[in-house]
Design an enzyme around this catalytic site. Structure first.
Site, PDB file in Angstrom:
ATOM      1  N   ASN A 302      -7.583   7.735   3.353  1.00  0.00           N
ATOM      2  CA  ASN A 302      -9.009   7.929   3.600  1.00  0.00           C
ATOM      3  C   ASN A 302      -9.664   6.558   3.816  1.00  0.00           C
ATOM      4  O   ASN A 302      -9.491   5.668   2.993  1.00  0.00           O
ATOM      5  CB  ASN A 302      -9.643   8.665   2.419  1.00  0.00           C
ATOM      6  CG  ASN A 302      -8.961  10.000   2.172  1.00  0.00           C
ATOM      7  OD1 ASN A 302      -8.746  10.772   3.105  1.00  0.00           O
ATOM      8  ND2 ASN A 302      -8.582  10.276   0.934  1.00  0.00           N
ATOM      9  N   GLU A 326      -0.473   2.454   3.621  1.00  0.00           N
ATOM     10  CA  GLU A 326      -1.827   3.021   3.745  1.00  0.00           C
ATOM     11  C   GLU A 326      -2.770   2.035   4.436  1.00  0.00           C
ATOM     12  O   GLU A 326      -3.620   2.438   5.231  1.00  0.00           O
ATOM     13  CB  GLU A 326      -2.376   3.429   2.373  1.00  0.00           C
ATOM     14  CG  GLU A 326      -1.508   4.425   1.600  1.00  0.00           C
ATOM     15  CD  GLU A 326      -1.097   5.657   2.386  1.00  0.00           C
ATOM     16  OE1 GLU A 326      -1.820   6.054   3.315  1.00  0.00           O
ATOM     17  OE2 GLU A 326      -0.032   6.228   2.091  1.00  0.00           O
TER      18      GLU A 326
END
Length: 650
Positions: A302, A326
């Site tokens: 995210n 990530e």
């Protein structure tokens, strides 16, 4: 509505994109008929008991969508992705420019239509059709309680065991069970949110602005356009600590010190290396939220706020590659996005390549090749189980209508995707040139969603001499074969720089295969100096050679308490698999303990596969463990484990 505006990203790409025509069979929405410019959520969170009754837990409020009609002939209906767990009670339409409070708000009729087991369509009718390029705001009043997109955890499912926790997980198609939307990666918008929480709770979101407004309200804004699946919310008993100039860690108070210690000072190094390679980090902050143990993923990228498993708190920074992965999504996936879930390799194959480029610069080629070898072993394992010719083992997966894209998830887009990107680098033959190309690729397609054709055409235009040579159709390595033929990658990158770390592990594994292991030779190998991935590689080799001769696993565990009593999740997973493959029942409790301590899908499913493929005792262990842990697992993981325990086709 708090207007965030879409920024200056409407400039058309220099080329018409193939993705502009891409279909997405996983969306019920009319995302080609309308452009979504901005989304605003105004929600209140209540932590009550589960269930539909009054006072039950849920999120309630409004979702306001700022839209523009794209159809030359206009439109009289809008379709959004929704879910049976969303209870929409009102819809109002305001025409004209956004924020124009003079424009009258008119109630509009709406109804739902069946779509698939993972969602439904919310159809909103316009009393007067909207014309081409008309702009309007649609405000939907709704509530969501129990459902797949919003995960409610009881206090006992958290690390601190004191307060409940709630989080959302959008990828791949779950955010339609959080708010009505165009739930497709094909389109992007900016968003803002105002979240009200009970006393003593903190809200965090994937946004570049975070403001506290009064004691119980938090305001968020994401000023860059993102696909719906990257909008994420978490609410719980959360504390934060700064770990770098643009990074902080968030966690439950009982984990915050461990999180700070593990990641202080290292994130900035990862970010700065990524920027050198792939261009500016556009998202402002890069924060980490350590999730409760039941979080089903290693990490979810995210933007501005990566959600990560607490398994990464290994105490020795040994699992930092997950964070590098990530962070790499900040360019590949979040900035340049697959236009539908059949092209998932564009997100993950590039991210694996980017992760390993950063890792090579920071930790050296030997370490990175060793880590890549463990990835290759996972791909081999997956293809052995699924069968090489399984259609899911193509890079471009044909997702049939009605199939949940999540059910196509496997190692192929990651590791076969990595091999394809490595092959393209190999064709270029110059690492600096290929790094420059990746930077140009990100710059060309930033804030857009693309298909493989968009990428590959850009590649051949960037390297005209390769285009002239016809590298897209070299027999056996055709780009079309890479994309559309299942099976093992036609090209494997050279991992021989890792030999200095892999060879000793392979030789040690060989010593354990004999019925009378040479303990003198074994004890002469100083595994105390080995890095985690060297131990992982060693255990992968032991697993491949299992079952070992009787008594050897017991002896192995006694010789290496660093492995048999490890707290590191990657080691615990492999030790558990070895225990089960060798039916070493004395240690079965360790498998159960590990599965009770966390709910990560990548660790949970292989152990259930191993238990169900083992002895009668192992199968009993599977059923007992699931009975004890099901309530703390994510709903998707529960479904997958149930399929392993009782396959539908049996």
């Amino acid at each position: 509505m708090e207007s965030g505006g879409p920024g200056n990203y409407s400039a058309a790409a220099r080329r018409p994109l193939h993705s502009a025509q891409a279909v997405d069979v996983a969306s019920a929405s009319s995302f080609r008929a309308f452009e979504i410019l901005h989304l605003h959520l105004d929600l209140r969170a209540e932590f009550g008991p589960p269930g539909p009754g009054p006072g039950s837990r849920g999120l309630s409020g409004t979702a306001t969508l700022e839209l523009r009609c794209l159809l030359p002939e206009g439109a009289s209906e809008l379709r959004l992705d929704s879910h049976s767990c969303l209870e929409v009670t009102a819809a109002t339409l305001r025409r004209g420019q956004p924020g124009d409070q003079q424009a009258p708000a008119e109630p509009v009729p709406f109804h739902t239509q069946p779509f698939s087991h993972y969602g439904q369509a919310l159809c909103v009718a316009f009393r007067q059709p909207c014309g081409a390029a008309d702009r309007f705001e649609l405000e939907l009043t709704y509530r969501v309680g129990e459902g797949p997109g919003v995960c409610w955890l009881a206090p006992e499912q958290t690390a601190g065991k004191k307060k409940p926790f709630v989080y959302t997980q959008g990828q791949a198609v779950l955010n339609r069970a959080f708010f009505p939307c165009f739930d497709t990666p094909a389109v992007k918008c900016t968003y803002s949110a105002l979240i009200e929480v009970p006393d003593g709770f903190t809200a965090v979101m994937s946004a570049d602005t975070w403001e506290k407004r009064g004691p119980n309200k938090f305001f968020f804004q994401m000023s860059h356009p993102i696909p719906s699946y990257l909008i994420a919310l978490a609410i719980g008993d959360l504390a934060s600590a700064e770990v770098g100039p643009r990074s902080r860690v968030w966690a439950e108070p009982c984990l915050i010190e461990a999180a700070k210690e593990e990641y202080s000072g290292v994130i900035e190094e990862f970010l700065a290396t990524g920027e050198k390679l792939f261009g500016p980090y556009v998202w402002g902050r890069y924060d980490l939220l350590f999730m409760p143990p039941s979080f089903p993923f290693g990490g979810m990228e995210n933007p501005c706020l990566t959600f990560v498993t607490p398994c990464l708190l290994a105490g020795d920074r040994s699992l930092a590659d997950v964070i590098i992965h990530e962070i790499s999504h900040s360019w590949f996936g979040n900035l340049v996005t697959n236009a539908n879930w059949g092209e998932f390799w564009l997100n993950e194959g590039f991210t694996m390549y980017a992760q390993r480029r950063i890792s090579t610069i920071l930790f050296g080629a030997a370490y990175t090749c060793l880590e890549a070898a463990t990835g290759r072993a996972l791909l081999r394992q997956h293809m052995n189980v699924s069968g090489e010719e399984n259609p899911l083992n193509k890079l471009r997966v044909k997702i049939e209508p009605g199939v949940d894209p999540d059910d196509t998830y496997n190692e192929t887009p990651y590791e076969k995707g990595y091999c394809f990107v490595s092959y393209l680098a190999h064709l270029v033959g110059d690492q600096d040139q290929f790094d420059k190309f990746l930077k140009a690729y990100v710059d060309e397609f930033k804030f857009q969603s693309i298909l493989a054709e968009d990428f590959l055409e850009f590649y051949l235009e960037y390297f005209p001499e390769l285009k002239k040579k016809g590298v897209d159709s070299i027999p056996g390595f055709e780009f079309d074969r890479w994309l559309n033929t299942p099976g093992w990658p036609p090209y494997l990158p050279d991992l021989s720089p890792g030999d200095s770390l892999m060879k000793p592990a392979e030789e040690l594994a060989e010593l354990w295969v004999t019925s009378e292991p040479d303990m003198q030779a074994i004890e002469a190998v100083a595994i105390s100096t080995w890095k985690t991935y060297q131990l992982v590689y060693f255990l992968d080799k032991i697993l491949q050679k299992s079952p070992l001769p009787p008594g050897n696993v017991k002896k192995l565990g006694e010789t290496y308490p660093k492995i048999s009593n490890a707290q590191n999740a990657e080691l615990r997973l492999r030790w558990g698999q070895i225990i089960l493959k060798n039916d070493y029942q004395e240690e079965f409790q360790k498998v159960k303990d590990f599965l009770q301590s966390q709910g990560k899908q990548k660790y949970t499913l292989p152990l259930y596969h191993a238990m169900m493929g083992g002895s009668e005792m192992a199968r009993t262990l599977a059923k007992d463990t699931f009975a004890a842990t099901a309530s703390q697992l994510h709903s998707n993981v529960v479904n997958y484990v149930q399929q392993i325990l009782a396959p539908k086709d049996s």
